[in-house]
Design a protein around this motif. Sequence first.
Motif, short mmCIF file in Angstrom:
data_model
loop_
_atom_site.label_atom_id
_atom_site.label_comp_id
_atom_site.label_asym_id
_atom_site.label_seq_id
_atom_site.Cartn_x
_atom_site.Cartn_y
_atom_site.Cartn_z
N ILE A 65 64.89 38.99 18.70
CA ILE A 65 63.47 39.40 18.20
C ILE A 65 63.14 40.65 18.86
O ILE A 65 62.48 40.34 17.97
N PRO A 66 64.01 41.55 19.44
CA PRO A 66 62.90 43.14 19.75
C PRO A 66 63.31 43.15 18.45
O PRO A 66 62.50 44.10 18.19
N LYS A 67 64.56 43.29 17.89
CA LYS A 67 64.76 44.01 16.75
C LYS A 67 63.91 43.33 15.25
O LYS A 67 63.57 44.03 15.09
N ILE A 68 63.85 42.38 15.49
CA ILE A 68 62.78 41.36 14.24
C ILE A 68 61.35 41.83 14.71
O ILE A 68 60.86 42.01 13.13
N LEU A 69 61.21 42.49 15.54
CA LEU A 69 59.79 42.95 16.10
C LEU A 69 59.53 44.33 15.64
O LEU A 69 58.40 44.53 15.13
N TYR A 102 61.62 45.58 13.15
CA TYR A 102 61.75 45.42 11.97
C TYR A 102 59.89 45.55 10.93
O TYR A 102 59.52 45.98 10.10
N SER A 103 59.13 44.05 12.00
CA SER A 103 57.97 43.62 11.50
C SER A 103 56.81 45.35 11.54
O SER A 103 56.04 45.32 10.97
N GLU A 104 56.97 45.74 12.26
CA GLU A 104 55.87 46.87 12.81
C GLU A 104 56.72 48.17 11.93
O GLU A 104 55.59 49.27 12.19
N ALA A 105 57.71 48.55 11.15
CA ALA A 105 57.81 49.45 10.52
C ALA A 105 57.03 49.55 9.52
O ALA A 105 56.88 48.12 8.71
N PRO A 106 56.79 50.96 8.88
CA PRO A 106 56.02 50.63 7.34
C PRO A 106 56.50 50.50 6.39
O PRO A 106 56.36 49.57 5.76
N SER A 107 58.30 50.52 6.40
CA SER A 107 59.17 50.17 5.33
C SER A 107 60.39 49.74 5.61
O SER A 107 60.69 51.00 6.47
N GLY A 108 61.09 48.74 5.26
CA GLY A 108 61.91 48.87 5.75
C GLY A 108 63.06 48.19 4.67
O GLY A 108 62.83 47.83 3.66
N ILE A 162 65.43 45.12 3.03
CA ILE A 162 64.63 43.68 2.79
C ILE A 162 66.16 42.81 3.70
O ILE A 162 66.28 41.73 4.51
N ALA A 163 67.00 43.48 2.67
CA ALA A 163 68.17 43.07 3.61
C ALA A 163 68.28 43.20 4.68
O ALA A 163 69.27 41.85 5.59
N GLY A 209 69.18 39.63 7.23
CA GLY A 209 70.31 39.74 8.23
C GLY A 209 69.56 39.36 9.60
O GLY A 209 70.23 38.30 10.36
N LEU A 210 68.72 40.06 10.28
CA LEU A 210 68.03 39.49 11.38
C LEU A 210 67.32 38.05 11.33
O LEU A 210 68.10 37.24 12.42
N CYS A 211 67.47 37.92 10.82
CA CYS A 211 66.30 35.83 10.38
C CYS A 211 67.93 35.08 10.12
O CYS A 211 68.12 34.40 11.28
N LEU A 212 68.92 35.65 10.07
CA LEU A 212 70.12 34.25 9.58
C LEU A 212 70.61 34.52 11.17
O LEU A 212 71.41 34.03 11.50
#
Length: 297
Positions: free
Chosen positions: A185-189, A191-197, A199-200, A204-207
């Motif tokens: 979950i911290p990695k997902i947060l 990733y969501s705050e990053a301007p560009s990341g 997609i894969a 992968g984090l969601c999976l």
Amino acid sequence: MTRRRIYWVPRSSGGLGNLGMDMSSDMVSGLSYNTYTLEDGSWSQQVRKPEAPDVATVLPWGKYDAAWKTMIPFRPKPKFPAPQPLDDAGLFSYLTVSWLTPLMILGLQKSLDENTIPQLSVNDASDKNAKRLCLLWEEEVSRHGIEKASVLRVMMKFQRTRALFSVFLGCLFSVSGVVGPMLIIPKILEYSEAPSGNIAYGVGLCLALFFTECLKSLSLCSCWVLNQRTGIRFRSAVSSLAFEKLMQFKSLTHITTGEAISFFASDVNCLFEGVYYGPLIWLISSLLIACTATSYL
């Protein structure tokens, strides 16, 4: 003296039992309970011989062979299925209770009755489990004496292998319950705050979060299913063993009728809940230790 009534019923251990009154037999407050085979006497001709079943009622394999067969992840449908579909279920079918799906569909189509409900598994029969419990109790008495014999130790021996498997499932539940909130979950947060990341990377984090949540749900459900079946076996074994012991006495002088009724109505339920909820202590303890460690870190 002649038999007053003949009423034959099948036994889980094989053969037939007569529940009729027989004044020449050993009696307990006027009630007799003897078992006979069809070849015991001339009255056997009055009873129609039951048809031979399609499958054997007694398992031919050893002590743990049935459990090892259940550990197979996916088991094909056998040529001669067992009366209880649970005996033919694989590991994933057993843990996810998917073996019950055909029965649920049948119940949705029409009402279930005694002809459509599967028979009891031979592994859960009271006769088999009562003999095992009796051997464990006799071993406990011979080792510690009747005064120091502990019911708790007998309960732990009765479910020792399944309790170890429940501990393993509890460890899986603790690991999956901690890895998701602490790492994914911290990695997902972030990733969501990053301007560009990538997609894969996000997919992968969601999976990974989905996999950990599925593992947590599966381990908890499996622990409940395993403990419930163990509790059913222990309850049937205690009830059958206590009934057999009571039938051996010609009169109840050392125990009152109320105490006997209270044992079968209340105490047996307490023993069932002890076997049912007991292994969950390990799950709660491991989860508490894991959460404390992750909170400290």
